[in-house]
Design a protein around this motif. Structure first.
Motif, PDB file in Angstrom:
ATOM      1  N   ALA A 151      13.261  39.884 -47.049  1.00  0.00           N
ATOM      2  CA  ALA A 151      13.110  40.697 -45.840  1.00  0.00           C
ATOM      3  C   ALA A 151      13.578  39.930 -44.605  1.00  0.00           C
ATOM      4  O   ALA A 151      14.322  40.454 -43.766  1.00  0.00           O
ATOM      5  N   GLU A 152      13.154  38.670 -44.482  1.00  0.00           N
ATOM      6  CA  GLU A 152      13.536  37.866 -43.321  1.00  0.00           C
ATOM      7  C   GLU A 152      15.037  37.588 -43.310  1.00  0.00           C
ATOM      8  O   GLU A 152      15.651  37.494 -42.239  1.00  0.00           O
ATOM      9  N   THR A 153      15.640  37.459 -44.491  1.00  0.00           N
ATOM     10  CA  THR A 153      17.062  37.123 -44.574  1.00  0.00           C
ATOM     11  C   THR A 153      17.955  38.291 -44.182  1.00  0.00           C
ATOM     12  O   THR A 153      18.953  38.121 -43.474  1.00  0.00           O
ATOM     13  N   ILE A 154      17.602  39.491 -44.634  1.00  0.00           N
ATOM     14  CA  ILE A 154      18.477  40.635 -44.375  1.00  0.00           C
ATOM     15  C   ILE A 154      18.164  41.342 -43.063  1.00  0.00           C
ATOM     16  O   ILE A 154      18.979  42.123 -42.574  1.00  0.00           O
ATOM     17  N   ALA A 155      16.995  41.087 -42.486  1.00  0.00           N
ATOM     18  CA  ALA A 155      16.602  41.795 -41.258  1.00  0.00           C
ATOM     19  C   ALA A 155      17.621  41.662 -40.128  1.00  0.00           C
ATOM     20  O   ALA A 155      17.960  42.672 -39.486  1.00  0.00           O
ATOM     21  N   PRO A 156      18.149  40.466 -39.831  1.00  0.00           N
ATOM     22  CA  PRO A 156      19.126  40.374 -38.742  1.00  0.00           C
ATOM     23  C   PRO A 156      20.381  41.206 -39.001  1.00  0.00           C
ATOM     24  O   PRO A 156      20.935  41.812 -38.066  1.00  0.00           O
ATOM     25  N   ASN A 157      20.838  41.248 -40.252  1.00  0.00           N
ATOM     26  CA  ASN A 157      21.995  42.073 -40.581  1.00  0.00           C
ATOM     27  C   ASN A 157      21.698  43.546 -40.347  1.00  0.00           C
ATOM     28  O   ASN A 157      22.515  44.286 -39.782  1.00  0.00           O
ATOM     29  N   LEU A 158      20.532  43.991 -40.816  1.00  0.00           N
ATOM     30  CA  LEU A 158      20.164  45.398 -40.646  1.00  0.00           C
ATOM     31  C   LEU A 158      20.102  45.769 -39.173  1.00  0.00           C
ATOM     32  O   LEU A 158      20.577  46.832 -38.767  1.00  0.00           O
ATOM     33  N   GLN A 159      19.527  44.877 -38.356  1.00  0.00           N
ATOM     34  CA  GLN A 159      19.416  45.173 -36.936  1.00  0.00           C
ATOM     35  C   GLN A 159      20.789  45.212 -36.280  1.00  0.00           C
ATOM     36  O   GLN A 159      21.047  46.039 -35.399  1.00  0.00           O
ATOM     37  N   ARG A 160      21.681  44.326 -36.704  1.00  0.00           N
ATOM     38  CA  ARG A 160      23.045  44.343 -36.151  1.00  0.00           C
ATOM     39  C   ARG A 160      23.748  45.646 -36.506  1.00  0.00           C
ATOM     40  O   ARG A 160      24.436  46.237 -35.673  1.00  0.00           O
ATOM     41  N   TYR A 161      23.557  46.115 -37.744  1.00  0.00           N
ATOM     42  CA  TYR A 161      24.158  47.393 -38.132  1.00  0.00           C
ATOM     43  C   TYR A 161      23.632  48.525 -37.255  1.00  0.00           C
ATOM     44  O   TYR A 161      24.379  49.445 -36.898  1.00  0.00           O
ATOM     45  N   LEU A 162      22.372  48.462 -36.887  1.00  0.00           N
ATOM     46  CA  LEU A 162      21.738  49.548 -36.137  1.00  0.00           C
ATOM     47  C   LEU A 162      22.066  49.521 -34.647  1.00  0.00           C
ATOM     48  O   LEU A 162      22.327  50.576 -34.049  1.00  0.00           O
ATOM     49  N   THR A 163      22.061  48.347 -34.051  1.00  0.00           N
ATOM     50  CA  THR A 163      22.168  48.302 -32.590  1.00  0.00           C
ATOM     51  C   THR A 163      23.229  47.325 -32.080  1.00  0.00           C
ATOM     52  O   THR A 163      23.483  47.290 -30.860  1.00  0.00           O
ATOM     53  N   GLY A 164      23.831  46.535 -32.955  1.00  0.00           N
ATOM     54  CA  GLY A 164      24.809  45.558 -32.495  1.00  0.00           C
ATOM     55  C   GLY A 164      26.211  46.128 -32.393  1.00  0.00           C
ATOM     56  O   GLY A 164      26.464  47.279 -32.712  1.00  0.00           O
ATOM     57  N   GLU A 165      27.117  45.293 -31.933  1.00  0.00           N
ATOM     58  CA  GLU A 165      28.524  45.678 -31.864  1.00  0.00           C
ATOM     59  C   GLU A 165      29.131  45.563 -33.255  1.00  0.00           C
ATOM     60  O   GLU A 165      29.015  44.540 -33.918  1.00  0.00           O
ATOM     61  N   LEU A 166      29.798  46.622 -33.687  1.00  0.00           N
ATOM     62  CA  LEU A 166      30.448  46.639 -34.987  1.00  0.00           C
ATOM     63  C   LEU A 166      31.939  46.927 -34.801  1.00  0.00           C
ATOM     64  O   LEU A 166      32.308  47.724 -33.952  1.00  0.00           O
ATOM     65  N   PRO A 167      32.785  46.278 -35.584  1.00  0.00           N
ATOM     66  CA  PRO A 167      34.248  46.517 -35.466  1.00  0.00           C
ATOM     67  C   PRO A 167      34.564  48.003 -35.602  1.00  0.00           C
ATOM     68  O   PRO A 167      34.075  48.695 -36.508  1.00  0.00           O
ATOM     69  N   GLY A 168      35.363  48.496 -34.685  1.00  0.00           N
ATOM     70  CA  GLY A 168      35.805  49.882 -34.745  1.00  0.00           C
ATOM     71  C   GLY A 168      34.858  50.884 -34.136  1.00  0.00           C
ATOM     72  O   GLY A 168      35.169  52.072 -34.058  1.00  0.00           O
ATOM     73  N   LEU A 169      33.660  50.432 -33.688  1.00  0.00           N
ATOM     74  CA  LEU A 169      32.676  51.364 -33.127  1.00  0.00           C
ATOM     75  C   LEU A 169      32.541  51.213 -31.613  1.00  0.00           C
ATOM     76  O   LEU A 169      31.802  51.961 -30.993  1.00  0.00           O
ATOM     77  N   SER A 170      33.197  50.245 -31.040  1.00  0.00           N
ATOM     78  CA  SER A 170      33.032  50.032 -29.594  1.00  0.00           C
ATOM     79  C   SER A 170      33.980  50.922 -28.811  1.00  0.00           C
ATOM     80  O   SER A 170      34.915  51.487 -29.343  1.00  0.00           O
TER      81      SER A 170
END
Length: 219
Positions: free
Chosen positions: A200-219
């Motif tokens: 849970a601790e390992t994947i949480a930052p990735n999940l949060q980036r998918y939800l609210t971070g900058e993603l290639p092609g979405l900006s």
């Protein structure tokens, strides 16, 4: 982890078993042939049209029963869906509490909530159903669940820039389905034996980036 989020997660997990035992989707009293006819029609319509575009009224009409009878036997549409694909809990019991979680905490809350559930007795039924669906039994039902239920409930909260909510949720789903595949279906070691808190601790930052971070092609 912040104390408030942990408390919310624990409260949610505590109520899941109670709610599942109370509701038992798909197992109300009544003539078995009527119930099975409703379930058969529900599976067909959910698979063909998706959950969002399938109404209780349409299911009742094709099954030749009154809509009130469908509600009497199965409750809500998501409870009927759970019964149709043989999972032991109403999906909204899991998704609903996320509405109260701040968007910036969803990436941490999701795995902290789902991993203990998947490890539980209730989770075994879900894993068995997912294994069957992913093996090709009827992947359209699982696809409909991801697109119509998960995206509707979470995607609208992370739709920045506009139109990105759906793909953000799908990135999250790809990570979570990957965990299920590696840990419970393929049973890869040492991943299968890792503490769930570590995953849970390992994947949480990735999940949060998918939800609210900058993603290639979405900006």
């Amino acid at each position: 982890m912040p104390g408030g989020g942990d408390a919310t997660t624990k409260d949610t997990l505590t109520t899941l078993t109670t709610n599942a035992e109370r509701k038992r989707p798909g197992r109300p009293p009544g003539p078995s042939d009527t119930r099975e006819r409703i379930l058969t029609v529900a599976r067909e319509l959910f698979a063909r049209n998706g959950i969002d575009k399938t109404s209780i009224r349409a299911i009742a009409a094709q099954a030749g029963v009154d809509p009130a009878l469908v509600h009497h036997y199965f409750g809500t549409k998501t409870q009927l869906f759970a019964a149709a694909i043989h999972i032991p809990i109403d999906p909204m019991d899991v998704i609903g509490p996320l509405k109260e979680i701040p968007v910036e905490d969803i990436g941490r809350t999701l795995p902290s909530m789902l991993l203990p559930l998947w490890e539980s007795e209730l989770g075994k039924g879900f894993i068995a159903t997912l294994r069957s669906l992913l093996a090709g039994n009827d992947p359209s039902l699982f696809r409909s669940f991801l697109q119509d239920v998960i995206t509707k409930e979470i995607g609208s909260r992370v739709d920045d820039p506009p139109g990105s909510g759906r793909v953000r949720v799908q990135f999250v789903a790809s990570q979570l389905v990957g965990v299920v595949m590696a840990r419970y279906i393929l049973e890869l070691e040492p991943f299968k034996s890792l503490p769930i808190e570590q995953i849970a601790e390992t994947i949480a930052p990735n999940l949060q980036r998918y939800l609210t971070g900058e993603l290639p092609g979405l900006s």
